[in-house]
Design a protein around this motif. Structure first.
Motif, PDB file in Angstrom:
ATOM      1  N   UNK A  30       0.801  -1.235   0.000  1.00 51.62           N
ATOM      2  CA  UNK A  30       0.000   0.000   0.000  1.00 51.62           C
ATOM      3  C   UNK A  30       0.831   1.281   0.000  1.00 51.62           C
ATOM      4  N   UNK A  31       2.142   1.118  -0.051  1.00 49.47           N
ATOM      5  CA  UNK A  31       3.016   2.304  -0.019  1.00 49.47           C
ATOM      6  C   UNK A  31       4.123   2.134  -1.057  1.00 49.47           C
ATOM      7  N   UNK A  32       4.366   3.171  -1.788  1.00 49.36           N
ATOM      8  CA  UNK A  32       5.525   3.228  -2.696  1.00 49.36           C
ATOM      9  C   UNK A  32       6.206   4.570  -2.478  1.00 49.36           C
ATOM     10  N   UNK A  33       7.340   4.801  -3.140  1.00 50.82           N
ATOM     11  CA  UNK A  33       8.001   6.109  -3.025  1.00 50.82           C
ATOM     12  C   UNK A  33       7.047   7.189  -3.527  1.00 50.82           C
ATOM     13  N   UNK A  34       6.581   8.034  -2.627  1.00 50.60           N
ATOM     14  CA  UNK A  34       5.712   9.149  -3.013  1.00 50.60           C
ATOM     15  C   UNK A  34       4.251   8.783  -3.194  1.00 50.60           C
ATOM     16  N   UNK A  35       3.839   7.572  -2.794  1.00 48.90           N
ATOM     17  CA  UNK A  35       2.444   7.148  -3.042  1.00 48.90           C
ATOM     18  C   UNK A  35       1.900   6.329  -1.877  1.00 48.90           C
ATOM     19  N   UNK A  36       0.663   6.627  -1.462  1.00 43.79           N
ATOM     20  CA  UNK A  36      -0.039   5.722  -0.532  1.00 43.79           C
ATOM     21  C   UNK A  36      -1.432   5.442  -1.081  1.00 43.79           C
ATOM     22  N   UNK A  37      -1.975   4.267  -0.710  1.00 44.24           N
ATOM     23  CA  UNK A  37      -3.280   3.831  -1.233  1.00 44.24           C
ATOM     24  C   UNK A  37      -4.229   3.639  -0.049  1.00 44.24           C
ATOM     25  N   UNK A  38      -5.443   4.190  -0.141  1.00 42.69           N
ATOM     26  CA  UNK A  38      -6.370   4.131   1.001  1.00 42.69           C
ATOM     27  C   UNK A  38      -7.782   3.738   0.556  1.00 42.69           C
ATOM     28  N   UNK A  39      -8.618   3.409   1.533  1.00 42.52           N
ATOM     29  CA  UNK A  39     -10.041   3.127   1.270  1.00 42.52           C
ATOM     30  C   UNK A  39     -10.245   1.889   0.420  1.00 42.52           C
ATOM     31  N   UNK A  40     -11.288   1.898  -0.403  1.00 45.77           N
ATOM     32  CA  UNK A  40     -11.579   0.768  -1.281  1.00 45.77           C
ATOM     33  C   UNK A  40     -10.409   0.453  -2.206  1.00 45.77           C
ATOM     34  N   UNK A  41      -9.669   1.486  -2.592  1.00 43.11           N
ATOM     35  CA  UNK A  41      -8.516   1.273  -3.484  1.00 43.11           C
ATOM     36  C   UNK A  41      -7.525   0.318  -2.836  1.00 43.11           C
ATOM     37  N   UNK A  42      -7.500   0.331  -1.489  1.00 39.53           N
ATOM     38  CA  UNK A  42      -6.596  -0.547  -0.748  1.00 39.53           C
ATOM     39  C   UNK A  42      -7.294  -1.836  -0.330  1.00 39.53           C
ATOM     40  N   UNK A  43      -8.547  -2.007  -0.739  1.00 40.68           N
ATOM     41  CA  UNK A  43      -9.285  -3.238  -0.414  1.00 40.68           C
ATOM     42  C   UNK A  43      -9.851  -3.251   0.998  1.00 40.68           C
ATOM     43  N   UNK A  44     -10.019  -2.084   1.620  1.00 38.85           N
ATOM     44  CA  UNK A  44     -10.515  -2.048   2.997  1.00 38.85           C
ATOM     45  C   UNK A  44     -12.045  -2.115   3.045  1.00 38.85           C
ATOM     46  N   UNK A  45     -12.589  -3.307   2.893  1.00 32.51           N
ATOM     47  CA  UNK A  45     -14.024  -3.492   3.125  1.00 32.51           C
ATOM     48  C   UNK A  45     -14.206  -4.802   3.878  1.00 32.51           C
ATOM     49  N   UNK A  46     -15.294  -4.894   4.608  1.00 35.55           N
ATOM     50  CA  UNK A  46     -15.570  -6.097   5.390  1.00 35.55           C
ATOM     51  C   UNK A  46     -17.041  -6.442   5.302  1.00 35.55           C
ATOM     52  N   UNK A  47     -17.310  -7.668   4.874  1.00 33.36           N
ATOM     53  CA  UNK A  47     -18.687  -8.155   4.878  1.00 33.36           C
ATOM     54  C   UNK A  47     -18.712  -9.402   5.737  1.00 33.36           C
ATOM     55  N   UNK A  48     -19.426  -9.321   6.869  1.00 34.59           N
ATOM     56  CA  UNK A  48     -19.483 -10.493   7.753  1.00 34.59           C
ATOM     57  C   UNK A  48     -20.826 -11.191   7.647  1.00 34.59           C
ATOM     58  N   UNK A  49     -21.721 -10.672   6.832  1.00 38.71           N
ATOM     59  CA  UNK A  49     -23.082 -11.199   6.795  1.00 38.71           C
ATOM     60  C   UNK A  49     -23.972 -10.399   7.746  1.00 38.71           C
ATOM     61  N   UNK A  50     -23.430 -10.010   8.908  1.00 42.63           N
ATOM     62  CA  UNK A  50     -24.179  -9.157   9.841  1.00 42.63           C
ATOM     63  C   UNK A  50     -24.053  -7.695   9.413  1.00 42.63           C
ATOM     64  N   UNK A  51     -22.830  -7.299   9.079  1.00 41.55           N
ATOM     65  CA  UNK A  51     -22.579  -5.895   8.715  1.00 41.55           C
ATOM     66  C   UNK A  51     -21.788  -5.830   7.407  1.00 41.55           C
ATOM     67  N   UNK A  52     -22.068  -4.777   6.640  1.00 39.19           N
ATOM     68  CA  UNK A  52     -21.247  -4.471   5.464  1.00 39.19           C
ATOM     69  C   UNK A  52     -20.537  -3.173   5.799  1.00 39.19           C
ATOM     70  N   UNK A  53     -19.216  -3.205   5.789  1.00 41.38           N
ATOM     71  CA  UNK A  53     -18.460  -2.015   6.173  1.00 41.38           C
ATOM     72  C   UNK A  53     -17.447  -1.648   5.103  1.00 41.38           C
ATOM     73  N   UNK A  54     -17.419  -0.414   4.753  1.00 44.55           N
ATOM     74  CA  UNK A  54     -16.424   0.092   3.810  1.00 44.55           C
ATOM     75  C   UNK A  54     -16.154   1.552   4.130  1.00 44.55           C
TER      76      UNK A  54
END
Ligand SMILES: Cc1cc2nc3c(=O)[nH]c(=O)nc-3n(C[C@H](O)[C@H](O)[C@H](O)COP(=O)(O)OP(=O)(O)OC[C@H]3O[C@@H](n4cnc5c(N)ncnc54)[C@H](O)[C@@H]3O)c2cc1C
Length: 432
Positions: free
Chosen positions: A293-317
């Motif tokens: 998620x990090x390169x020289x001069x670059x960071x990746x956040x949110x959905x672009x970084x794949x930060x979502x969670x679906x447990x069946x009870x909750x959908x979080x992004x």
């Protein structure tokens, strides 16, 4: 490159939750920030079911609940099994979820412009209606963005460009995501009027309800349905995993229409007016989607970084998008302070998100996607639960049986296997 060659300290690509929160926080720290958004207005391209677990936003914006365009505070959560002719609900209302506010519904078309406005007021330059076509590399570093003929330079680029993240792909961080890591969501917003929303969902004041539904809503395709109350409308739709959708030869828009016309659902919507309809990809792979998620001069956040969670009870992004933005803003500010915006200098972002609720929850639910692969969740289990309840409530003058034999007959008739159910039960306890 000399300091004078930079147009901004930071360029953030994407004016969704992740991008706007990150840009806002960096501007608050006195950084020169540009936020580039391809939509004519932030939010115009974005779609969420709409339940925002908002504790993180209350930390970023102390008056979040009073000032943000939120719809309802969610105090009722229903976990629902929908079958062709019946509907089994675990209906959980808890006044403790009202205060402190835990989750609210939002409509992105209203919410994202508000968020971008906060960023603008904090000093962020916002450039809407501009699609970033690529990132500029120089001497092994990322030093800016390209949009059409224009080039803009910054000491750090933040990729907050959502689930398809062209920036991460261009930077060589991600390839094309495999189908099992992606789902497609199709959603409608149906206007009913405030009184009808309250009456139909048994709500008082600004409280709201959130239904997470499995079963006939996706006609057995891995995924689920959702139905969330807004102030005067209902957000409703389905999310279906792409690999299973393809395997079963179904269309996501047909599943959406099928769900909305189900007799147990249609009565909630009767007489309503369609306000919005849209579809969007959803990241479903959990930790499997976290790349470098990090390169020289670059960071990746949110959905672009794949930060979502679906447990069946909750959908979080959205909350994870905001949480990763907080972690990135802390790290980027520190890197700018020390003058080291190399990969090493920016790696603090990884440490920050890992110690925050984002990293901790991603690790806790790392195997939730595996649990959701069990086919029984999308059909047989709900049918069996309904059969047990039918056995209890259908007083057809045959002699009554105790609940255990009633349940055992329903189980035998269902075709479910004890070993499979034991495995699913074990996974539920371990993975959720
Ligand atoms: C049907 C559905 C239901 C969902 N339900 C929920 C829910 O109930 N709760 C929840 O928390 N999450 C939910 N999610 C997930 C949630 O929507 C995302 O996790 C969240 O939007 C991620 O925010 P983000 O800022 O990272 O990305 P996004 O909100 O996708 O924002 C990315 C931004 O980048 C812009 N952009 C992209 N490419 C470029 C480019 N090249 N140049 C310039 N701009 C660009 C886009 O226009 C967009 O504004 C749902 C998603 C879907 C599809």
């Amino acid at each position: 490159m000399t300091e004078e060659n930079y147009d901004f300290d930071v360029i953030v690509v994407g004016g969704g939750v992740a991008g706007s929160v990150c840009a806002y926080l960096l501007a608050k720290k006195g950084r020169e920030v540009l936020l580039v958004e391809r939509g004519m207005e932030p939010g115009s391209k974005n779609l969420s079911g709409g339940v925002f677990y908002c504790r993180v936003m209350q930390e970023v914006f102390p008056n979040f609940i009073e000032e943000a365009p939120i719809e309802r505070r969610i105090t009722r959560n229903c976990l629902s099994f929908l079958n062709p002719t019946n509907f089994v609900n675990v209906d959980y209302w808890d006044s403790r979820l009202a205060e402190p506010v835990n989750a609210v519904t939002v409509l992105r078309a209203k919410f994202d412009p508000w968020l971008a406005e906060q960023a603008e007021e904090a000093g962020v330059t916002i450039m809407p209606g501009v699609k970033v076509d690529g990132i500029i590399r120089e001497g092994g570093r990322f030093v800016g963005i390209r949009a059409g003929e224009d080039e803009l330079r910054a000491r750090v680029v933040v990729a907050a460009d959502g689930v398809n993240s062209f920036i991460s792909q261009d930077a060589g961080i991600r390839g094309k995501e495999p189908l099992e890591n992606l789902a497609v969501g199709v959603k409608s917003v149906i206007h009913l009027g405030e009184d009808e929303v309250k009456k139909r969902f048994n709500l008082v004041g600004d409280e709201g309800a959130a239904y997470a539904v499995v079963g006939d809503c996706t006609e057995g395709v891995a995924g689920g349905g959702f139905m969330y109350t807004n102030k005067e409308s209902v957000s409703i739709g389905i999310v279906a995993r792409l690999d299973d959708l393809t395997k079963k030869g179904k269309s996501s828009s047909d599943l959406h229409d099928h769900f909305l016309s189900h007799p147990a659902i249609a009565s909630f919507l009767e007489g309503g007016e369609l306000l919005e309809y849209g579809c969007h990809l959803v990241a479903e792979g959990g930790e499997k989607m976290q790349h470098d998620l990090v390169r020289n001069g670059l960071v990746v956040i949110g959905d672009a970084a794949g930060f979502t969670l679906n447990t069946g009870f909750t959908v979080r992004g959205m909350d994870l998008a905001a949480g990763s933005a907080v972690a990135a803003a802390t790290a980027v500010d520190h890197a700018l302070e020390t003058g080291d915006c190399s990969r090493v200098g920016l790696e603090r972002y990884i440490a920050e998100y890992k110690k925050s609720f984002v990293g901790k929850d991603m690790a806790t639910y790392a195997k939730a996607p595996d649990f959701l692969e069990n086919d029984e969740m999308y059909g047989d289990l709900g049918l069996m639960l309904a059969d047990v309840l039918y056995g209890v409530y259908n007083l057809d003058l045959t002699p009554r049986k105790h609940i255990l034999p009633t349940a055992l007959s329903a189980f035998k008739a269902s075709g479910l296997k004890i070993r499979r159910m034991a495995k699913i039960g074990f996974q539920a306890v371990r993975f959720l």
